[in-house]
Design an enzyme around this catalytic site. Structure first.
Site, short mmCIF file in Angstrom:
data_model
loop_
_atom_site.label_atom_id
_atom_site.label_comp_id
_atom_site.label_asym_id
_atom_site.label_seq_id
_atom_site.Cartn_x
_atom_site.Cartn_y
_atom_site.Cartn_z
N GLU A 214 0.87 -1.17 0.00
CA GLU A 214 0.00 0.00 0.00
C GLU A 214 0.91 1.22 0.00
OE1 GLU A 214 -3.03 -0.15 -0.55
OE2 GLU A 214 -3.44 -2.27 -0.17
N CYS A 248 -1.76 9.33 2.58
CA CYS A 248 -1.30 8.75 1.31
C CYS A 248 -2.23 9.08 0.15
CB CYS A 248 -1.12 7.24 1.44
SG CYS A 248 -2.63 6.36 1.92
#
Length: 463
Positions: A214, A248
Site C-alpha cells: 500500500e 497517502c
C-alpha cells in the site's frame, strides 16, 4: 548485533509458525472472539491513544486521532466480524459435465504468519486494520511499528496483550524494518512510500513471499470548467489540514482547466487565508519532515515559481507550518517529482480533460484520483481510461473510510487490496477442493477406453 537482531526476529517468527501449525484453522467463533478483544482494548484505551499521538507528533488534534484513526479502525473490525461467517463458508464452483458426479468448491484457509510493516502517519489504523484483517483470516501476525511513534507503540503493545500468542510486536528503525522484510513470512503487508516499497518487494522476493504494498505516489485532483469550485476548494483545504496533509491519498497536485484557472486561484488563496486562523490542528510529525517540505517549496521558488503561503516559510515550524500554494511549477520541479505528504497545494493549468490525463499518466499511477465535474461523459472517460487505485467524483478522502470498498494501488502506487471482502481474500489462501466418490467406474473407463475418450473429446473441443 546484526546476527543477534536477525536471530531474535527469526525466533519470534518460528514461535508464531509453531502456534499456527498447532491450530491451522481457527473456528469463526475463535476469530470473532479475538476481534472483540481487540476492539474492546482499543475503546478502553482510546484516551491514552489520543494522548500518545499528541506526544509523538509535533502537534495532533483530537479530531484526527479519533475520527480519522481510531474510529475507522473500530469500524473495520466490526465489519470483519459481521461478515466473517459468510466469507468462511465454502464457495461452490461448477465442475462441468465432463467431471460429473464430482463436486468442486473453494475454501479460504489461513496462509500462516503475516508480517505487517506499519507507517507513522496513521499509526493506529494502519497498524491495526491489517492486523485485524489477518486475524479474521485465521492467521498469526508479526507487526513492525514505526520508530517515529514510540509513545503510541507502547499503548498498542498493551492493546494487543489480549491477543498474546496470536501476534508479536517488533520495534526499531529502518535497519530493523530491513531485517523484518527479509523474513520467510507467509505474506508480507507493507504501507509506506513507493521508494521503500520497492526495497520491501525485493527483500520478500528472496523468499518468494507474496506481498501487499500500500504505497503513495502523486494523487491528482482534476477540476473541469463545470465543477463546483467552492466545493472543490473546501475539499482541498480539508485534505491539507486533516493530519496536516500527511495522508497517502491526499491530493498532491491540482489540474484546473484554463478557462477557470485565474478565478480558481483567487478563491483558493482567499480560503487558505481564512484557514490560517483555525485552531486545534495537527502539525508536521517532526522538524525533519518540516525541513523536507520547506526544501520542496524553496526549490520551486528558486525556479521562479509563485508561492502563496498562509504562513511565511521562514517562520514555519513543525507545529505551525501553514498551507502553501505553489502555482504552475515546472513538471521537473521536486514538488512535482516527489510525493508531498504535507500541506502543500500545487496547482497547474490544463487545456482540457485529455490534457489533464496526459499530465497524470506522465507522473505515475496514482493511488487515488479526484475529479470535480458535473459531466457524466467526463466521469466515464476517467472511469474507463485512467489507471488509478481509485476514483472519487466530486469528493475527497472519504472513500478510504467506506468499509465495503476495497482499497489499494496499482503500478507505482502499490499492489494488492485490503478493506472489505478483498482484504480477507488477500490474506487467505483459496484452496481448491475436488471431491469424487470412492466408486471405481470412472477410473475403469479411463483405464479401458482412453483411446475412445480421446476421440470424443477431440471431436467436441477441437473441431
Amino acid at each position: 548485533m546484526t546476527e543477534a537482531l536477525n536471530s531474535s526476529i527469526r525466533d519470534k517468527l518460528a514461535t508464531l509458525k509453531a502456534a499456527y501449525l498447532a491450530t491451522p484453522y481457527p473456528s469463526n467463533e475463535l476469530r470473532k472472539q479475538q476481534l472483540k478483544k481487540l476492539s474492546s482494548a482499543i475503546i478502553e484505551n482510546k484516551s491514552r491513544l489520543v494522548d500518545a499521538a499528541k506526544a509523538d507528533f509535533s502537534m495532533r488534534s483530537d479530531y484526527d486521532s479519533l475520527v480519522a484513526d481510531i474510529i475507522p479502525t473500530i469500524s473495520h473490525i466490526k465489519y470483519l466480524s459481521k461478515h466473517l461467517d459468510s466469507w468462511m463458508k465454502p464457495h461452490s464452483r461448477s465442475a462441468g459435465w465432463q467431471f460429473l458426479p464430482s463436486k468442486v468448491w473453494i475454501e479460504y484457509v489461513p496462509k500462516g504468519v503475516i508480517g505487517v510493516i506499519a507507517p507513522w502517519n496513521y499509526p493506529i489504523q494502519l497498524a491495526l486494520v491489517p492486523l485485524a484483517t489477518a486475524i479474521a483470516a485465521g492467521n498469526k501476525v508479526m507487526l513492525k511499528l514505526s520508530e517515529l511513534t514510540p509513545t503510541i507503540n507502547q499503548v498498542i503493545k498493551e492493546v494487543l496483550e489480549p491477543l498474546e500468542g496470536n501476534c508479536v510486536v517488533i520495534e526499531g528503525d529502518a535497519y530493523v524494518a530491513s531485517e523484518f522484510s527479509q523474513q520467510a513470512f507467509d505474506h508480507l503487508f507493507f504501507t509506506g512510500s513507493t521508494h521503500i516499497g520497492k526495497q520491501v518487494y525485493a527483500a520478500a522476493a528472496k523468499n518468494l513471499v507474496p506481498v501487499t504494498l500500500e504505497l503513495g505516489g502523486k494523487s491528482p485532483m482534476v477540476v473541469l470548467d463545470d465543477a463546483n469550485q467552492d466545493k472543490a476548494i473546501l475539499d482541498i483545504i480539508h485534505a491539507k489540514t486533516m493530519n496536516a496533509g500527511q495522508i497517502c491519498v491526499a491530493p498532491d497536485y491540482v489540474l484546473v482547466t484554463e478557462s477557470i484557472f485565474d478565478e480558481f486561484i483567487e478563491k483558493l488563496k482567499n480560503k487558505v487565508r481564512e484557514s490560517s486562523h483555525s485552531k486545534g490542528h495537527t502539525g508536521i510529525v517532526n522538524q525533519h519532515h518540516a525541513h523536507r517540505l520547506m526544501s520542496l517549496i524553496s526549490d520551486a521558488q528558486g525556479q521562479g515559481t509563485e508561492v502563496y503561503s498562509s504562513k511565511p516559510l521562514e517562520s514555519s515550524t513543525a507545529k505551525e507550518f501553514g498551507i502553501h500554494i505553489i502555482i504552475e511549477p515546472s513538471l521537473k520541479a521536486r514538488v512535482m517529482q516527489e510525493e508531498v505528504f504535507g500541506p502543500i497545494v500545487t496547482v497547474l493549468k490544463v487545456q482540457d480533460l485529455e490534457h489533464a490525463k496526459r499530465v497524470v499518466q506522465s507522473l505515475g499511477t496514482p493511488l487515488a484520483c479526484y475529479l470535480y465535474t458535473n459531466s457524466e461523459k467526463s466521469e466515464a472517460v476517467l472511469r474507463r481510461s485512467l489507471q488509478a487505485g481509485s476514483l472519487c467524483i466530486n469528493d475527497m478522502l472519504l472513500h478510504v473510510a467506506v468499509v465495503d470498498l476495497p482499497f489499494g494501488g496499482l503500478g507505482s502506487s502499490g499492489m494488492g487490496q485490503y478493506h472489505a471482502k478483498e482484504g480477507f481474500i488477500a490474506l487467505s489462501h483459496g484452496k481448491s477442493i475436488f471431491k469424487s466418490s470412492d466408486k471405481i467406474w470412472r477410473s475403469q473407463l479411463f483405464d479401458r477406453y482412453s483411446h475412445i475418450i480421446k476421440h470424443v473429446l477431440t471431436w467436441l473441443y477441437l473441431r
